[in-house]
Design a protein around this motif. Structure first.
Motif, PDB file in Angstrom:
ATOM      1  N   ASP A  13       7.882 -10.992  -5.863  1.00 16.69           N
ATOM      2  CA  ASP A  13       7.726  -9.003  -5.393  1.00 16.69           C
ATOM      3  C   ASP A  13       8.618  -8.505  -6.608  1.00 16.69           C
ATOM      4  OD1 ASP A  13       6.755  -8.580  -2.670  1.00 16.69           O
ATOM      5  OD2 ASP A  13       7.023 -11.044  -1.947  1.00 16.69           O
ATOM      6  N   GLU A  40      -5.366  -8.156  -3.643  1.00 12.29           N
ATOM      7  CA  GLU A  40      -4.882  -9.065  -2.383  1.00 12.29           C
ATOM      8  C   GLU A  40      -3.354  -9.025  -1.858  1.00 12.29           C
ATOM      9  OE1 GLU A  40      -6.172 -12.858  -2.652  1.00 12.29           O
ATOM     10  OE2 GLU A  40      -8.603 -12.002  -2.562  1.00 12.29           O
ATOM     11  N   PRO A  41      -3.292  -8.935  -0.302  1.00  7.95           N
ATOM     12  CA  PRO A  41      -4.397  -8.663   0.303  1.00  7.95           C
ATOM     13  C   PRO A  41      -5.125  -7.496   0.181  1.00  7.95           C
ATOM     14  CG  PRO A  41      -2.158  -7.884   2.031  1.00  7.95           C
ATOM     15  CD  PRO A  41      -2.287  -8.554   0.389  1.00  7.95           C
ATOM     16  N   LEU A  54       3.118  -7.875   7.625  1.00 10.46           N
ATOM     17  CA  LEU A  54       3.822  -8.144   6.555  1.00 10.46           C
ATOM     18  C   LEU A  54       4.756  -7.133   6.607  1.00 10.46           C
ATOM     19  CD1 LEU A  54       1.220  -8.084   3.469  1.00 10.46           C
ATOM     20  CD2 LEU A  54       2.800 -10.648   4.353  1.00 10.46           C
ATOM     21  N   PHE A  78      -4.880 -14.983   4.937  1.00  8.14           N
ATOM     22  CA  PHE A  78      -5.098 -15.097   3.654  1.00  8.14           C
ATOM     23  C   PHE A  78      -6.354 -15.102   3.033  1.00  8.14           C
ATOM     24  CE2 PHE A  78      -0.319 -14.123   2.926  1.00  8.14           C
ATOM     25  CZ  PHE A  78      -0.348 -12.730   2.429  1.00  8.14           C
ATOM     26  N   ARG A  82      -9.954 -13.468   1.632  1.00  6.84           N
ATOM     27  CA  ARG A  82      -9.780 -13.645  -0.026  1.00  6.84           C
ATOM     28  C   ARG A  82     -11.127 -14.146   0.364  1.00  6.84           C
ATOM     29  NH1 ARG A  82      -5.848 -17.332  -0.506  1.00  6.84           N
ATOM     30  NH2 ARG A  82      -5.138 -15.357  -1.541  1.00  6.84           N
ATOM     31  N   ARG A 104      -3.302 -10.271  -7.532  1.00  6.02           N
ATOM     32  CA  ARG A 104      -3.028 -11.143  -6.882  1.00  6.02           C
ATOM     33  C   ARG A 104      -4.139 -11.512  -6.365  1.00  6.02           C
ATOM     34  NH1 ARG A 104       1.683 -11.986  -5.330  1.00  6.02           N
ATOM     35  NH2 ARG A 104       3.532 -10.372  -5.477  1.00  6.02           N
ATOM     36  N   TYR A 105      -3.799 -13.145  -6.020  1.00  2.91           N
ATOM     37  CA  TYR A 105      -5.122 -13.858  -5.623  1.00  2.91           C
ATOM     38  C   TYR A 105      -5.266 -15.150  -5.799  1.00  2.91           C
ATOM     39  CZ  TYR A 105     -10.316 -15.409  -6.046  1.00  2.91           C
ATOM     40  OH  TYR A 105     -11.421 -15.748  -5.706  1.00  2.91           O
ATOM     41  N   SER A 108      -1.409 -16.909  -5.018  1.00  2.80           N
ATOM     42  CA  SER A 108       0.410 -16.371  -4.880  1.00  2.80           C
ATOM     43  C   SER A 108      -0.098 -17.032  -3.070  1.00  2.80           C
ATOM     44  CB  SER A 108      -0.147 -15.270  -4.071  1.00  2.80           C
ATOM     45  OG  SER A 108       0.076 -13.725  -5.124  1.00  2.80           O
ATOM     46  N   SER A 109      -1.286 -17.325  -2.496  1.00  3.38           N
ATOM     47  CA  SER A 109      -1.232 -18.140  -1.291  1.00  3.38           C
ATOM     48  C   SER A 109      -0.327 -18.974  -1.442  1.00  3.38           C
ATOM     49  CB  SER A 109      -2.513 -18.606  -0.993  1.00  3.38           C
ATOM     50  OG  SER A 109      -3.602 -17.411  -0.229  1.00  3.38           O
ATOM     51  N   TYR A 112       3.000 -18.683  -1.745  1.00  5.42           N
ATOM     52  CA  TYR A 112       4.253 -18.597  -0.242  1.00  5.42           C
ATOM     53  C   TYR A 112       4.184 -19.046   0.630  1.00  5.42           C
ATOM     54  CZ  TYR A 112       4.872 -13.746  -2.820  1.00  5.42           C
ATOM     55  OH  TYR A 112       4.991 -12.050  -3.896  1.00  5.42           O
ATOM     56  N   GLN A 113       2.055 -19.145   0.394  1.00  5.74           N
ATOM     57  CA  GLN A 113       2.043 -20.037   2.158  1.00  5.74           C
ATOM     58  C   GLN A 113       2.603 -21.435   1.837  1.00  5.74           C
ATOM     59  OE1 GLN A 113       0.454 -17.234   0.983  1.00  5.74           O
ATOM     60  NE2 GLN A 113       1.729 -16.922   3.117  1.00  5.74           N
ATOM     61  N   ARG A 158      11.007  -0.482  -1.835  1.00  7.03           N
ATOM     62  CA  ARG A 158      10.179   0.244  -0.225  1.00  7.03           C
ATOM     63  C   ARG A 158      11.033   0.677   0.901  1.00  7.03           C
ATOM     64  NH1 ARG A 158       8.086  -6.193  -1.213  1.00  7.03           N
ATOM     65  NH2 ARG A 158       6.586  -5.369  -1.644  1.00  7.03           N
ATOM     66  N   TYR A 164       8.420 -11.313   3.723  1.00  9.74           N
ATOM     67  CA  TYR A 164       8.851 -12.053   2.442  1.00  9.74           C
ATOM     68  C   TYR A 164       9.933 -11.669   1.073  1.00  9.74           C
ATOM     69  CZ  TYR A 164       4.512 -14.494   3.788  1.00  9.74           C
ATOM     70  OH  TYR A 164       3.516 -15.186   4.595  1.00  9.74           O
TER      71      TYR A 164
HETATM   72  P1  TMP Z   1       2.024  -6.492  -2.243  1.00  7.01           P
HETATM   73  O1  TMP Z   1       1.395  -5.676  -2.035  1.00  7.01           O
HETATM   74  O2  TMP Z   1       3.153  -6.109  -2.505  1.00  7.01           O
HETATM   75  O3  TMP Z   1       1.693  -7.364  -3.275  1.00  7.01           O
HETATM   76  O4  TMP Z   1       2.172  -7.260  -0.535  1.00  7.01           O
HETATM   77  C1  TMP Z   1       1.244  -8.717  -0.469  1.00  7.01           C
HETATM   78  C2  TMP Z   1       2.458  -9.512   0.095  1.00  7.01           C
HETATM   79  O5  TMP Z   1       1.385 -11.193   1.032  1.00  7.01           O
HETATM   80  C3  TMP Z   1       3.306 -10.235  -1.146  1.00  7.01           C
HETATM   81  O6  TMP Z   1       4.663 -10.500  -0.330  1.00  7.01           O
HETATM   82  C4  TMP Z   1       3.172 -11.457  -0.861  1.00  7.01           C
HETATM   83  C5  TMP Z   1       2.267 -11.727  -0.129  1.00  7.01           C
HETATM   84  N1  TMP Z   1       0.437 -12.817   0.182  1.00  7.01           N
HETATM   85  C6  TMP Z   1       0.898 -14.076  -0.008  1.00  7.01           C
HETATM   86  O7  TMP Z   1       2.293 -14.561   0.529  1.00  7.01           O
HETATM   87  N2  TMP Z   1       0.015 -15.016   0.288  1.00  7.01           N
HETATM   88  C7  TMP Z   1      -1.536 -14.334  -0.081  1.00  7.01           C
HETATM   89  O8  TMP Z   1      -2.073 -15.252  -0.309  1.00  7.01           O
HETATM   90  C8  TMP Z   1      -0.938 -13.044  -1.147  1.00  7.01           C
HETATM   91  C9  TMP Z   1      -2.114 -12.395  -1.970  1.00  7.01           C
HETATM   92  C10 TMP Z   1      -0.582 -12.168  -0.971  1.00  7.01           C
END
Ligand code: TMP
Length: 215
Positions: A13, A40-41, A54, A78, A82, A104-105, A108-109, A112-113, A158, A164
């Motif tokens: 981020d 994504e989302p 989020l 997520f 997708r 993002r795609y 990111s999962s 982050y996950q 923000r 996150y």
């Molecule tokens: P963003 O619009 O600021 O990119 O926010 C999307 C948030 O979601 C960012 O913190 C990353 C997170 N994210 C995941 O945790 N897993 C995912 O698969 C995707 C696409 C985004």
């Protein structure tokens, strides 16, 4: 007609994926190419729910009060978003010959996950498995800035905290992104030093993209 390229911008981020997706879109469009920018989302029904999670608008009950769903639920949401994004946007647009750019795609999962799930190899493997059917990108550009720069940007932009936003998590994510190539064998991944003037970064991103979409 053969499929047009699918290009993804990735990173923690505050590294600038949204700014550079927009700039890349504008440059490709100015050059007369058919191009579609997405994220994504996604803006589909599951993506909208994820954004509510989020921001803290959508919660689940917990023993000490309302909280965000756990990392497994997030990973599945997520992944479902997708596949819907593949069905509704990415596959049809690429199939029509339109270059698709995604902010993002699935990387990111996996970042982050997996990290919020504890980071064990079995966790990484499971997150990859549930994303197995998603179309592979033709190019993934990973933007990198020093941790203190992305943190400053997160604070500046923000209104409220997001799920996150934690500083320790973000530096783990930055480290993951710097060495993530091993998780995606055979994929074309290019790391971009995004801590430079925005025009310079945009130029390098465009050059890398033109190698894939054709100059
Ligand atoms: P963003 O619009 O600021 O990119 O926010 C999307 C948030 O979601 C960012 O913190 C990353 C997170 N994210 C995941 O945790 N897993 C995912 O698969 C995707 C696409 C985004």
């Amino acid at each position: 007609m053969s499929d047009a390229a699918f290009v993804v911008l990735e990173g923690g981020d505050g590294v600038g994926t949204t700014t550079h997706t927009k700039r890349l879109f504008d440059s490709l469009r100015r050059s007369g190419r058919a191009v579609h920018a997405t994220r994504e989302p996604s803006d589909g029904p599951i993506g909208v729910q994820i954004r509510q999670i989020l921001s803290g608008r959508l919660v689940v009950p917990g023993p000490t009060g309302p909280r965000a769903p756990d990392w497994r639920t997030m990973a599945l949401l997520f992944a479902a978003d997708r596949m819907d994004h593949n069905d509704a946007t990415i596959l049809p647009q690429c199939g029509e010959g339109t270059v698709v750019l995604s902010d993002r795609y699935y990387h990111s999962s996996v970042a982050y996950q997996s990290i919020t799930g504890g980071g064990a190899q079995a966790t990484v493997d499971w997150v990859k498995e549930i994303n197995r059917h998603a179309r592979r990108p033709d190019l993934t550009l990973v933007l990198d800035v020093p941790d203190e720069v992305s943190e400053r940007r997160r604070i500046e932009r923000r209104g409220g905290r997001e799920l996150y936003d934690d500083r320790g998590l973000q530096s783990q994510l930055a480290a993951f992104y710097r060495s993530m190539g091993a998780h995606f064998p055979g994929e074309r991944i290019v790391w971009i030093d995004a801590h430079r003037p925005v025009e310079e970064v945009a130029r390098e991103i465009l050059e890398e993209t033109l190698r894939v979409v054709g100059a």
